[in-house]
Design a protein around this motif. Structure first.
Motif, PDB file in Angstrom:
ATOM      1  N   SER A   1       0.872  -1.167   0.000  1.00  0.00           N
ATOM      2  CA  SER A   1       0.000   0.000   0.000  1.00  0.00           C
ATOM      3  C   SER A   1       0.908   1.216   0.000  1.00  0.00           C
ATOM      4  N   PRO A   2       0.349   2.428  -0.060  1.00  0.00           N
ATOM      5  CA  PRO A   2       1.217   3.601   0.000  1.00  0.00           C
ATOM      6  C   PRO A   2       2.088   3.637   1.246  1.00  0.00           C
TER       7      PRO A   2
ATOM      8  N   GLN B   1       6.142   1.607  -5.656  1.00  0.00           N
ATOM      9  CA  GLN B   1       4.899   2.240  -5.256  1.00  0.00           C
ATOM     10  C   GLN B   1       4.426   3.213  -6.332  1.00  0.00           C
ATOM     11  N   PRO B   2       3.126   3.263  -6.598  1.00  0.00           N
ATOM     12  CA  PRO B   2       2.598   4.201  -7.593  1.00  0.00           C
ATOM     13  C   PRO B   2       2.671   5.630  -7.076  1.00  0.00           C
ATOM     14  N   PRO B   3       2.569   6.622  -7.963  1.00  0.00           N
ATOM     15  CA  PRO B   3       2.584   8.030  -7.535  1.00  0.00           C
ATOM     16  C   PRO B   3       1.467   8.285  -6.521  1.00  0.00           C
ATOM     17  N   SER B   4       1.762   9.117  -5.522  1.00  0.00           N
ATOM     18  CA  SER B   4       0.786   9.348  -4.461  1.00  0.00           C
ATOM     19  C   SER B   4       0.743  10.818  -4.077  1.00  0.00           C
TER      20      SER B   4
ATOM     21  N   GLN C   1      -7.945   1.787  -0.430  1.00  0.00           N
ATOM     22  CA  GLN C   1      -6.657   2.075  -1.040  1.00  0.00           C
ATOM     23  C   GLN C   1      -5.573   2.402  -0.011  1.00  0.00           C
TER      24      GLN C   1
ATOM     25  N   LYS D   1      -1.525   9.239   3.043  1.00  0.00           N
ATOM     26  CA  LYS D   1      -0.985   9.205   1.687  1.00  0.00           C
ATOM     27  C   LYS D   1      -1.808   8.194   0.877  1.00  0.00           C
TER      28      LYS D   1
ATOM     29  N   THR E   1      -2.790   6.871  -3.466  1.00  0.00           N
ATOM     30  CA  THR E   1      -2.384   6.900  -4.869  1.00  0.00           C
ATOM     31  C   THR E   1      -3.139   7.992  -5.621  1.00  0.00           C
TER      32      THR E   1
ATOM     33  N   HIS F   1     -10.981   9.514  -5.298  1.00  0.00           N
ATOM     34  CA  HIS F   1     -11.245   8.719  -4.112  1.00  0.00           C
ATOM     35  C   HIS F   1     -12.334   9.363  -3.252  1.00  0.00           C
TER      36      HIS F   1
ATOM     37  N   PRO G   1       1.265  13.737  -8.548  1.00  0.00           N
ATOM     38  CA  PRO G   1       2.088  13.258  -7.435  1.00  0.00           C
ATOM     39  C   PRO G   1       2.472  14.402  -6.505  1.00  0.00           C
TER      40      PRO G   1
END
Length: 233
Positions: free
Chosen positions: A23-24, A32-35, A73, A87, A89, A93, A119
């Motif tokens: 997870s973030p 990790q994906p951009p957050s 998420q 934090k 992604t 949301h 990001p």
């Protein structure tokens, strides 16, 4: 049947990622994906801060139109002044609070949609007011109990109405044990509302074929104590 299997696989993947910490906030070694970050504050009906409540960043999905779902998420907790910072992604949301703090249980509270478009972006002011409720208790008796070469997978979901669409939120996923010939599961301190119970029974040998299923949709009233038989077909 195929949609139910796909839904189960998606849920299993989500639970596995949660266990692995992907997870973030995770530390599983994966990229990790951009957050970005979302901030807000929780208060009760009297305007007092709610301390130590779990706050979830969720997305609403209608990937399977027959089973719209709410997927977590990221998670955080409110501080001593009720504020939180999480934090999450990049994407669209909502915030969801379905919390128990000490003996106090709150009704599920879903916030408005917000977007982390780039990001490092900060979205502030996502404040939520929570309503305390008298929790309900649900006891499930699965009949007949599974055999020595079988196991059951039980999923409890709460149904939440959002903009006229009923979404399912996974609450608990477990494998009930048989004790003294009885297979029972207790879900205590649940907020009132509509729920769905789904069960899959499979053999523990060979290719693990599914040998039985059960499903029930129920309504838990505020403060109620409900005993539910769940017959396996």
């Amino acid at each position: 049947m195929h949609s139910s299997v796909l839904r189960s696989l998606l849920l299993g993947c989500g639970l596995l990622l949660a266990v692995l910490g992907c997870s973030p906030h995770g530390d599983c070694g994966c990229t990790q994906p951009p957050s970005g970050t979302v901030q807000g504050r929780l208060v009760d009906a009297q305007g007092q801060p709610v301390v130590g409540a779990e706050v979830c960043v969720v997305t609403l999905s209608v990937y399977d139109p027959a089973h719209p779902g709410i997927f977590v998420q990221a998670k955080g907790r409110s501080r001593a002044d009720g504020t939180f910072e999480i934090k999450a992604t990049v994407g669209r949301h909502r915030l969801l609070v379905r919390a128990q703090v000490g003996p106090t249980v709150f009704l599920p509270r879903l916030g408005p949609e917000f977007e982390l478009s780039t990001p490092g972006m900060l979205v502030a002011g996502q404040d939520l007011d929570l309503t305390a409720t008298a929790p309900a208790t649900l006891t499930v008796a699965i009949t007949p109990a599974h055999g020595a070469q079988q196991e059951d997978a039980l999923l409890l979901e709460q149904l939440l109405l959002v903009d006229g669409v009923e979404y399912s939120l996974p609450i608990a996923s477990l494998k009930p044990a048989v004790v003294a010939g009885l297979e029972t599961v207790l879900f205590s301190s649940q907020p009132p509302g509509a729920y769905t119970l789904s069960l899959w029974r499979s053999e523990t040998t060979g290719t693990h074929p599914v040998v039985g299923t059960a499903k029930a949709t129920i309504t838990l009233a505020e403060g109620a104590t409900l005993d539910l038989p769940l017959p396996v077909q």
